[in-house]
Design a protein around this motif. Structure first.
Motif, PDB file in Angstrom:
ATOM      1  N   GLU B 154      14.890 -18.035 -32.025  1.00 36.42           N
ATOM      2  CA  GLU B 154      14.734 -16.620 -31.693  1.00 36.42           C
ATOM      3  C   GLU B 154      13.713 -15.959 -32.635  1.00 36.42           C
ATOM      4  OE1 GLU B 154      17.739 -12.826 -31.736  1.00 36.42           O
ATOM      5  OE2 GLU B 154      18.650 -14.799 -31.676  1.00 36.42           O
ATOM      6  N   MET B 155      13.832 -16.271 -33.923  1.00 38.24           N
ATOM      7  CA  MET B 155      12.915 -15.698 -34.915  1.00 38.24           C
ATOM      8  C   MET B 155      11.487 -16.199 -34.698  1.00 38.24           C
ATOM      9  SD  MET B 155      13.955 -13.434 -36.885  1.00 38.24           S
ATOM     10  CE  MET B 155      14.641 -12.881 -38.415  1.00 38.24           C
ATOM     11  N   LYS B 161       5.496 -13.244 -31.004  1.00 41.46           N
ATOM     12  CA  LYS B 161       5.252 -11.989 -30.288  1.00 41.46           C
ATOM     13  C   LYS B 161       4.608 -10.963 -31.236  1.00 41.46           C
ATOM     14  CE  LYS B 161       7.740  -9.036 -27.068  1.00 41.46           C
ATOM     15  NZ  LYS B 161       9.044  -8.655 -26.544  1.00 41.46           N
ATOM     16  N   ALA B 162       5.159 -10.872 -32.436  1.00 39.25           N
ATOM     17  CA  ALA B 162       4.632  -9.914 -33.417  1.00 39.25           C
ATOM     18  C   ALA B 162       3.197 -10.269 -33.805  1.00 39.25           C
ATOM     19  CB  ALA B 162       5.526  -9.897 -34.666  1.00 39.25           C
ATOM     20  N   PHE B 163       2.913 -11.555 -33.845  1.00 37.60           N
ATOM     21  CA  PHE B 163       1.585 -12.028 -34.226  1.00 37.60           C
ATOM     22  C   PHE B 163       0.521 -11.541 -33.243  1.00 37.60           C
ATOM     23  CE2 PHE B 163      -1.792 -15.269 -34.128  1.00 37.60           C
ATOM     24  CZ  PHE B 163      -2.144 -15.318 -35.468  1.00 37.60           C
ATOM     25  N   TYR B 164       0.871 -11.516 -31.960  1.00 32.46           N
ATOM     26  CA  TYR B 164      -0.096 -11.111 -30.930  1.00 32.46           C
ATOM     27  C   TYR B 164       0.032  -9.642 -30.536  1.00 32.46           C
ATOM     28  CZ  TYR B 164      -1.273 -16.034 -30.261  1.00 32.46           C
ATOM     29  OH  TYR B 164      -1.707 -17.311 -30.458  1.00 32.46           O
ATOM     30  N   ALA B 173      -3.954  -6.604 -33.948  1.00 29.28           N
ATOM     31  CA  ALA B 173      -2.834  -7.541 -34.097  1.00 29.28           C
ATOM     32  C   ALA B 173      -3.202  -8.517 -35.202  1.00 29.28           C
ATOM     33  CB  ALA B 173      -2.597  -8.294 -32.806  1.00 29.28           C
ATOM     34  N   CYS B 174      -2.231  -9.286 -35.674  1.00 31.60           N
ATOM     35  CA  CYS B 174      -2.539 -10.348 -36.643  1.00 31.60           C
ATOM     36  C   CYS B 174      -3.598 -11.252 -36.030  1.00 31.60           C
ATOM     37  CB  CYS B 174      -1.308 -11.194 -36.945  1.00 31.60           C
ATOM     38  SG  CYS B 174       0.140 -10.281 -37.455  1.00 31.60           S
ATOM     39  N   SER B 175      -3.439 -11.476 -34.699  1.00 33.85           N
ATOM     40  CA  SER B 175      -4.327 -12.404 -34.004  1.00 33.85           C
ATOM     41  C   SER B 175      -5.770 -11.900 -33.950  1.00 33.85           C
ATOM     42  CB  SER B 175      -3.808 -12.671 -32.589  1.00 33.85           C
ATOM     43  OG  SER B 175      -3.762 -11.467 -31.866  1.00 33.85           O
ATOM     44  N   THR B 242       9.111  -9.300 -40.701  1.00 34.41           N
ATOM     45  CA  THR B 242       8.380 -10.061 -41.731  1.00 34.41           C
ATOM     46  C   THR B 242       8.917 -11.493 -41.816  1.00 34.41           C
ATOM     47  OG1 THR B 242       9.866  -9.320 -43.506  1.00 34.41           O
ATOM     48  CG2 THR B 242       7.901  -7.994 -43.117  1.00 34.41           C
ATOM     49  N   ILE B 243      10.227 -11.630 -41.655  1.00 40.87           N
ATOM     50  CA  ILE B 243      10.834 -12.976 -41.705  1.00 40.87           C
ATOM     51  C   ILE B 243      10.418 -13.754 -40.454  1.00 40.87           C
ATOM     52  CG2 ILE B 243      13.011 -14.258 -41.756  1.00 40.87           C
ATOM     53  CD1 ILE B 243      14.144 -11.832 -43.390  1.00 40.87           C
ATOM     54  N   ALA B 244      10.368 -13.044 -39.307  1.00 40.69           N
ATOM     55  CA  ALA B 244       9.969 -13.704 -38.056  1.00 40.69           C
ATOM     56  C   ALA B 244       8.535 -14.234 -38.155  1.00 40.69           C
ATOM     57  CB  ALA B 244      10.104 -12.735 -36.890  1.00 40.69           C
ATOM     58  N   LEU B 245       7.636 -13.427 -38.699  1.00 41.45           N
ATOM     59  CA  LEU B 245       6.243 -13.880 -38.871  1.00 41.45           C
ATOM     60  C   LEU B 245       6.189 -15.078 -39.817  1.00 41.45           C
ATOM     61  CD1 LEU B 245       4.431 -10.431 -39.022  1.00 41.45           C
ATOM     62  CD2 LEU B 245       3.902 -12.257 -37.393  1.00 41.45           C
ATOM     63  N   SER B 246       7.052 -15.063 -40.820  1.00 46.07           N
ATOM     64  CA  SER B 246       7.107 -16.187 -41.758  1.00 46.07           C
ATOM     65  C   SER B 246       7.593 -17.450 -41.059  1.00 46.07           C
ATOM     66  CB  SER B 246       8.034 -15.859 -42.936  1.00 46.07           C
ATOM     67  OG  SER B 246       7.506 -14.782 -43.683  1.00 46.07           O
TER      68      SER B 246
END
Lengths: 103, 265
Positions: B154-155, B161-164, B173-175, B242-246
Motif C-alpha cells: 500500500e505504501m 502516486k506521490a512521485f508522479y 512533481a518529483c518526476s 514521506t515514508i511512502a516515497l521512501s
C-alpha cells in the motif's frame, strides 16, 4: 564544550599516517546572520600533534579553513600502541585534546 | 595560415563539445572519493552513538532496547531493511519515525517535540545524529526492504502516486526532475528514480553530509527540501507521504549497495 575529534593513526613501514576530523564551526567573521548582524569570528588558530609527548606537527589555522576541518599527515616513526595526541586552540581560547593509540 | 587556424579552432570546438568532457567536468565522484576518509558525517555518527547509549528523557533510559526491525538493540544492517512494517505499531516506519517511536516509548521524549520542531535544532538534531549512527552500521550493505506485507504494498503504491503527483504553484512533481537520465540542477546530477539504478543512487546515498552548507541531512530532510523546491506545501515530519516515497525509492533500489552516510556538494 568542544565536541570530540575523530583521530585515526596507523603505522606502516616506519611511517605513521594520521587522519584527524575536527568538529568546529570555523566561522570567518565575515558572514552575516538573517538579521544582518555580523557573526563573530570563531575559528581554530593553533593545532599540534604529539607522538608520545614529542611534537610531530604544529600548525596555524585561520578563517579560510572549512567547517569541520579534516587534516591528514604522515611522520617518520611511531609504532603500534604508541600514543598520539592532537590539541587545538581557537580564537576564543576554547581548546580540545584527544588521544588515540597508533594502530 | 588562416585555414590552419580555422582547423585548429574547429578541432578545439569539437574537443570541448565532446560529451565525455562535459561529464568529467560535472563528475563529483572524484571529490567524493577524496572525502571518503574524512566525511564529517562521522562527527554526527559519534554524537549519535553516544546518544544511543546515554540515558535520557523523562524515563531516563537509553535506546539500547530499541528494535529497529532486527531485534532489540540490533543496529548493524538494520537501516538497509528500512522502511519496514512493524508488528508492534502495525505501521510502516522509516528509520526516523522508528527512532522517534523508540525515543517516545523508551525515553518518554514526546514525538510532538520532533514533529513540530525544526531541522538541525533540539531533539530533531539529536534524531539526525542517531540516524547517522544507525546508517553508518549499514554502510556497504545491500538495500533489502521486504515489500511482501500488504501495508508495504500500500505504501509503495502511495509513494509511486506521490512521485508522479503534480502540485504547487509550479505544477511540479518529483518526476518532473527525476524521471529522465542526465538531468541536473546546475552541476548536481539528478538520479532517474523511475529506474532501479537511479532509485538506488538516490536512496543509497542519503543521509549525507552536505559540504556546501556543512550540514548533515537525513532522508526526511532531503525529501522536505524537494517539496520546498517544488514550491508546494511542506510535508509533516515523518508523515505517511514521506515514508511512502521512501518505500517507493528503497523498493525500486532493492539489491543495490548503499553508501551511508554519503557526501554531497
Amino acid at each position: 564544550m568542544a565536541s570530540p575529534m575523530r583521530i585515526r593513526a596507523a603505522a606502516k613501514d616506519g611511517v605513521t599516517e594520521v587522519r584527524v576530523l575536527m568538529a568546529h564551526v570555523m566561522e570567518t567573521g565575515q558572514r552575516k546572520d538573517s538579521s544582518g548582524a555580523l557573526i563573530p569570528a570563531h575559528f581554530i588558530t593553533e593545532l599540534s600533534a604529539r607522538h608520545n609527548d614529542k611534537l610531530v606537527l604544529s600548525a596555524q589555522f585561520g578563517p579560510s579553513v572549512s567547517t569541520n576541518p579534516y587534516l591528514a599527515f604522515k611522520f617518520n616513526g611511531g609504532a603500534k600502541g604508541d600514543k598520539l595526541a592532537v590539541t587545538w586552540v581557537d580564537n576564543k581560547g576554547d581548546t580540545r585534546s584527544d588521544e588515540v593509540q597508533i594502530a | 595560415m588562416r585555414k590552419q587556424f580555422k582547423a585548429v579552432a574547429l578541432s578545439l570546438a569539437l574537443a570541448f563539445a565532446a560529451p565525455a568532457f562535459a561529464q568529467d567536468e560535472l563528475n563529483f565522484d572524484a571529490y567524493r572519493e577524496m572525502l571518503a576518509d574524512g566525511n564529517p558525517a562521522e562527527l554526527y555518527e559519534m554524537e549519535g552513538e553516544e546518544l544511543w547509549r546515554t540515558a535520557r528523557g523523562p524515563k531516563n533510559a537509553t535506546l539500547e532496547q530499541c528494535d529497529l526491525g532486527l531485534g532489540a538493540g540490533v543496529v548493524p544492517g538494520a537501516a538497509a531493511q528500512l522502511p519496514r512494517h512493524f508488528a508492534d505499531t502495525d505501521r510502516v516506519q522509516d528509520l526516523e519515525s522508528r527512532l522517534m517511536y523508540c525515543m517516545e516509548t523508551l525515553q518518554g521524549i514526546p514525538s510532538e517535540q520532533i514533529i513540530k520542531g525544526k531541522f538541525l535544532k533540539d531533539e530533531r538534531a539529536k534524531l539526525a545524529a542517531l540516524v547517522a549512527y544507525v546508517v553508518t552500521h549499514s554502510n556497504g550493505e545491500k538495500i533489502a526492504i521486504d515489500l511482501s506485507h500488504p501495508k508495504m504494498k500500500e505504501m509503495y503504491a502511495l509513494g509511486e502516486k506521490a512521485f508522479y503527483y503534480r502540485t504547487g504553484a509550479m505544477d511540479f512533481a518529483c518526476s518532473s526532475c527525476h524521471s529522465q537520465d542526465g538531468k541536473r540542477i546546475r552541476a548536481t546530477q539528478l538520479p532517474n528514480i523511475t529506474k532501479p539504478e537511479g532509485a538506488a543512487a538516490g536512496w543509497g546515498s542519503w543521509p549525507a553530509y552536505r559540504v556546501s552548507n556543512s550540514q548533515f541531512w537525513t532522508m526526511q530532510h532531503r525529501l522536505w527540501d524537494c517539496f520546498r523546491q517544488q514550491r508546494t506545501a511542506e510535508p509533516i515530519f515523518a508523515s505517511d507521504v514521506t515514508i511512502a516515497l521512501s518505500v517507493f525509492m528503497a523498493g525500486k533500489g532493492n539489491g543495490a549497495e548503499a553508501v551511508w552516510p554519503g557526501v554531497k556538494r
